[in-house]
Structures are given as C-alpha cells and as structure tokens.
Motif scaffolding. Sequence first.
Motif, PDB file in Angstrom:
ATOM      1  N   GLU A   1     -21.856 -16.513 -14.639  1.00  0.00           N
ATOM      2  CA  GLU A   1     -20.563 -15.868 -14.363  1.00  0.00           C
ATOM      3  C   GLU A   1     -19.850 -15.334 -15.607  1.00  0.00           C
TER       4      GLU A   1
ATOM      5  N   HIS B   1     -11.855 -13.631  -8.802  1.00  0.00           N
ATOM      6  CA  HIS B   1     -12.945 -14.530  -8.428  1.00  0.00           C
ATOM      7  C   HIS B   1     -13.982 -13.757  -7.595  1.00  0.00           C
TER       8      HIS B   1
ATOM      9  N   GLY C   1     -22.853 -18.639  -9.680  1.00  0.00           N
ATOM     10  CA  GLY C   1     -21.942 -19.782  -9.559  1.00  0.00           C
ATOM     11  C   GLY C   1     -22.386 -20.840  -8.567  1.00  0.00           C
TER      12      GLY C   1
ATOM     13  N   HIS D   1     -23.595 -22.515 -13.724  1.00  0.00           N
ATOM     14  CA  HIS D   1     -22.426 -21.861 -13.115  1.00  0.00           C
ATOM     15  C   HIS D   1     -21.774 -20.932 -14.151  1.00  0.00           C
TER      16      HIS D   1
ATOM     17  N   HIS E   1     -12.487 -15.292 -14.593  1.00  0.00           N
ATOM     18  CA  HIS E   1     -13.145 -15.336 -13.288  1.00  0.00           C
ATOM     19  C   HIS E   1     -12.552 -16.463 -12.423  1.00  0.00           C
ATOM     20  N   HIS E   2     -12.411 -17.636 -13.011  1.00  0.00           N
ATOM     21  CA  HIS E   2     -11.785 -18.774 -12.312  1.00  0.00           C
ATOM     22  C   HIS E   2     -10.366 -18.946 -12.839  1.00  0.00           C
TER      23      HIS E   2
HETATM   24 ZN    ZN Z   1     -17.642 -19.701 -10.009  1.00  0.00          ZN
END
Ligand code: ZN
Length: 248
Positions: A220, A97, A174, A216, A64-65
């Motif tokens: 996520e 993202h 997030g 966060h 995701h990141h």
């Molecule tokens: Zn995030």
Amino acid sequence: MTTIKQIAEFLNKELNINNIEDSSCNGLQVENEGEITKIGFAVDACQETFEKAFKAKCNLLVVHHGLIWDSLKHLKGSTYHNIKYLITNNLALYASHLPLDLHEKYGNNVQLANLLQLKDLRAFGFYHDKAIGFSGSTDTTLEKIKKKLQNQGMKTLSLDFGPKEIKKVAIISGGGAKEVYQAVAIGADLYITGEPLHFVHHFAKENNINVIFSGHYETEVWGVKALMPLLQEKFKVKVEFIDVPTIV
Ligand SMILES: [Zn+2]
C-alpha cells in the motif's frame, strides 16, 4: 498561494471519493491554515509519521490509512494526542483509503498489476458493489513473480499450493486475505494480498492456488507514491515520501 482547500477539492474529484462506500472518512480529516508548500505522503496516520513529516517541513500529509474512521467516537488517548499534534503544528491530514486501492490509474492494485506487467486487466474482488482489486493474465513462473516482488522490497510469505507456471493473477492490496475465495472463483493460479490470515493456508491447499502475502504496508505504498508527481506538477509544491514501515 496554494491552500488546503484547493488541494483537497482537487484530490476529492481526482479520486472520486464521494462515490465510494468506505469505513474510512475519506478526504480532508484535519484542516490547517496558510499556504501549502510541501506535502508528505505516507501509508499510515500515526505519531511517528506525523513527527517525521513535521521535521521534513510538510504542511500537509496525504495518507492511505487516516485517523478518522466510522468507528471513531471520542478524541481520547493516542487519538487525542495525534490530533493535538497535527493542529498544534499546523499539519493538515488528507486520507484516501478504498478510493486509492481501486483507482484505475493511481490505485495500489493497478500499480501492483503494472509492476507484474499483467495483461487484460479486469476489476476483481468485490466489496459492497465496487471492485477493489485487479486480475490479469501473464505467462511466467511463481519464482519469477516472487523475485520481482522481493526486488521492490516486498515480503513474500507464500503458500505454494498451486501450479509453478502462472497464467492468471488476482491482487488485492492490504487486508484482502478473506477475498481468496474470489480468486479461486475466477480460476487464478496466484492470489497476492498484503496481510496473512490463518484459515487461508488450508483453503489455498484444498483449492490448489498459490497465495503470496506481500505485506500490508508494502502493498500500500504504491497509491500514495503515485500521487506525488501528480500534486507536485499540479500545485508546484515540494513532495516527500515519509517511510514508516510496519512489521505485518
Ligand atoms: Zn490497508
């Protein structure tokens, strides 16, 4: 033989990455060679995730990141070592993202809305011209929602400044704390996001809204996890979730 290019092309299309403005360079960030036989899924591109994925014999990590953001100007320090590690070990990196926050089937936010069994889902929380989150209706209590989140291993740092009976919930996974004003604007009784920000305390108190910070990381994991059966089925590869939680 399944290659990185085939998987990246499929994900780019499925997640509509080219039509979503983002500070993350979404898509294939680090390429590799040969066949993809196992894909690891994780929230964060970091050394610990990379080493666990390599140990698990993954040739591709979907995160995701990612590592590459608009602000990246140099390959130095830990960024150099991260990228060197990926290339040396022939481990590809694909990042998604915002496209994986807002996606209406695989996104973090719709998954959280489904977990809470919200009804009449609507796009919520605008960033540029795109809504990142979802809002929905329910008929439950704040305590029951907290229990549900806790049962999934999520944090429940909460500002209980709204009604105990919850009819409307707004969600942005997030780092969505600043968007609390949008939750107030739509008349939500509860706003759920990942990471806390100090100013939200008084803002929530003065606007009679409940806010839960569920972590966060914890808010996520949902998007990447939702992609696991999709890629497993489509490309007949092995999949594994690489769990590297963070404190915030
Ligand atoms: Zn995030």
